[in-house]
Design an enzyme around this catalytic site. Structure first.
Site, PDB file in Angstrom:
ATOM      1  N   HIS A  97      13.413   5.878   7.241  1.00 48.43           N
ATOM      2  CA  HIS A  97      13.994   4.760   6.733  1.00 48.43           C
ATOM      3  C   HIS A  97      13.476   4.351   5.847  1.00 48.43           C
ATOM      4  CE1 HIS A  97      14.355   4.349  11.412  1.00 48.43           C
ATOM      5  NE2 HIS A  97      15.443   2.621  10.508  1.00 48.43           N
ATOM      6  N   ASN A 150       6.280  10.560   8.175  1.00 42.16           N
ATOM      7  CA  ASN A 150       7.329   9.390   9.006  1.00 42.16           C
ATOM      8  C   ASN A 150       5.747   8.980   9.998  1.00 42.16           C
ATOM      9  OD1 ASN A 150       9.124   7.172   9.376  1.00 42.16           O
ATOM     10  ND2 ASN A 150       9.767   8.514  10.724  1.00 42.16           N
TER      11      ASN A 150
END
Length: 287
Positions: free
Chosen positions: A136, A167
């Site tokens: 994201h 991440n």
């Protein structure tokens, strides 16, 4: 590859005349005092709800790009982005995060999906067995204040292929820090994305989604006195470095990406905040 697209906010006599003029002057004076007091209050660090929208609106989230860069602009619930249909990743994702939005009750969902309204959107198969996470840019944890925002954050147009250790490591640490800063400063502006001026040596899936070498993130606290900002350059590879070592100025990220951030700030404030690069100065407690 090679697809380009750009989509592109009486006059009266005698005593009555004197009375009206006096009243009008009085109103102007009172109004000027009120506006001056409001501006001064806002500039001295009023809460975001009191002055942010009135003074800046959404312009702090606007990024000026070069005309040659492929870009499709879309406003989602909670964030906006510029999508690059050539590389199938966002050029940038921008959002405001308020203190109240850091404490939402909407549970996180793993409903990743393509945005078939955007040319070049990645497909789910592009990430399967790729060895990379769907990273994201605007994190789902920033969107817990709204079911719609949570759902929109899972569009693949908000993703980049991201090393799993990044991440779940330094990128996640930086996201958590941003939520702390939003609670401290009442609201912050965040803009993040891949650095596409680096050479792209690796793609994934049939869509040939670009795997960035590095990511950027810029954070602005516009509602504190004085305003402050900072940038980060995060490698897309395993690292033991802390986010402090990744801190840079917004100016440095502008030079690297070719983007222009926060252009609607007054010139003197923009110049001041975009030169700042000291992590501990930005991370200090609100004064």
């Amino acid at each position: 590859m090679g697809k380009n697209s750009k989509v592109y906010l009486r006059r009266r006599a005698g005593r009555r005349k004197k009375t009206l003029s006096s009243s009008l002057i009085g109103c102007i004076v009172i109004g000027a005092i009120y506006i001056g007091a409001f501006y001064a209050f806002g500039r001295c660090g009023a809460p975001h709800e009191s002055m942010g929208a009135a003074q800046y609106g959404n312009c702090l989230e606007k990024v000026i790009l070069s005309d040659e860069l492929p870009s499709i602009i879309k406003q989602y619930t909670g964030f906006s982005l510029s999508f690059n249909p050539t590389w199938h990743v966002p050029n940038y994702v921008a959002w405001e995060l308020t203190a109240s939005e850091t404490d939402g009750a909407t549970p996180r969902k793993s409903n990743f999906k393509p945005d078939n309204d955007i040319l070049g959107s990645p497909q789910l198969d592009d990430y399967r067995k790729s060895g990379f996470d769907r990273g994201h840019m605007a994190p789902a944890a920033d969107m817990k204040w709204s079911t719609e925002a949570m759902d929109d954050s899972h569009y693949l147009t908000n993703m980049c292929p991201q090393d799993r250790s990044v991440n779940g490591g330094c990128w996640s640490t930086l996201e958590n820090k941003c939520r702390q800063w939003a609670r401290r400063d009442s609201a912050i502006i965040i803009i993040a994305g891949p650095i596409l001026t680096d050479e792209i040596n690796h793609t994934i899936g049939k869509s040939e989604v670009a795997v960035p070498e590095r990511f950027f993130k810029v954070i602005l606290s516009p509602y504190v006195n004085p305003p402050r900002a900072i940038g980060f350059i995060v490698p897309n590879s395993p690292t033991h470095d802390g986010i402090q070592s990744m801190a840079v100025s917004v100016d440095q990220i502008e030079q690297l990406t070719g983007f222009d951030f926060f252009s609607c700030l007054p010139d003197d404030i923009e110049t001041q905040v975009e030169q700042q690069a000291k992590y501990h100065d930005f991370d200090r407690r609100k004064r």
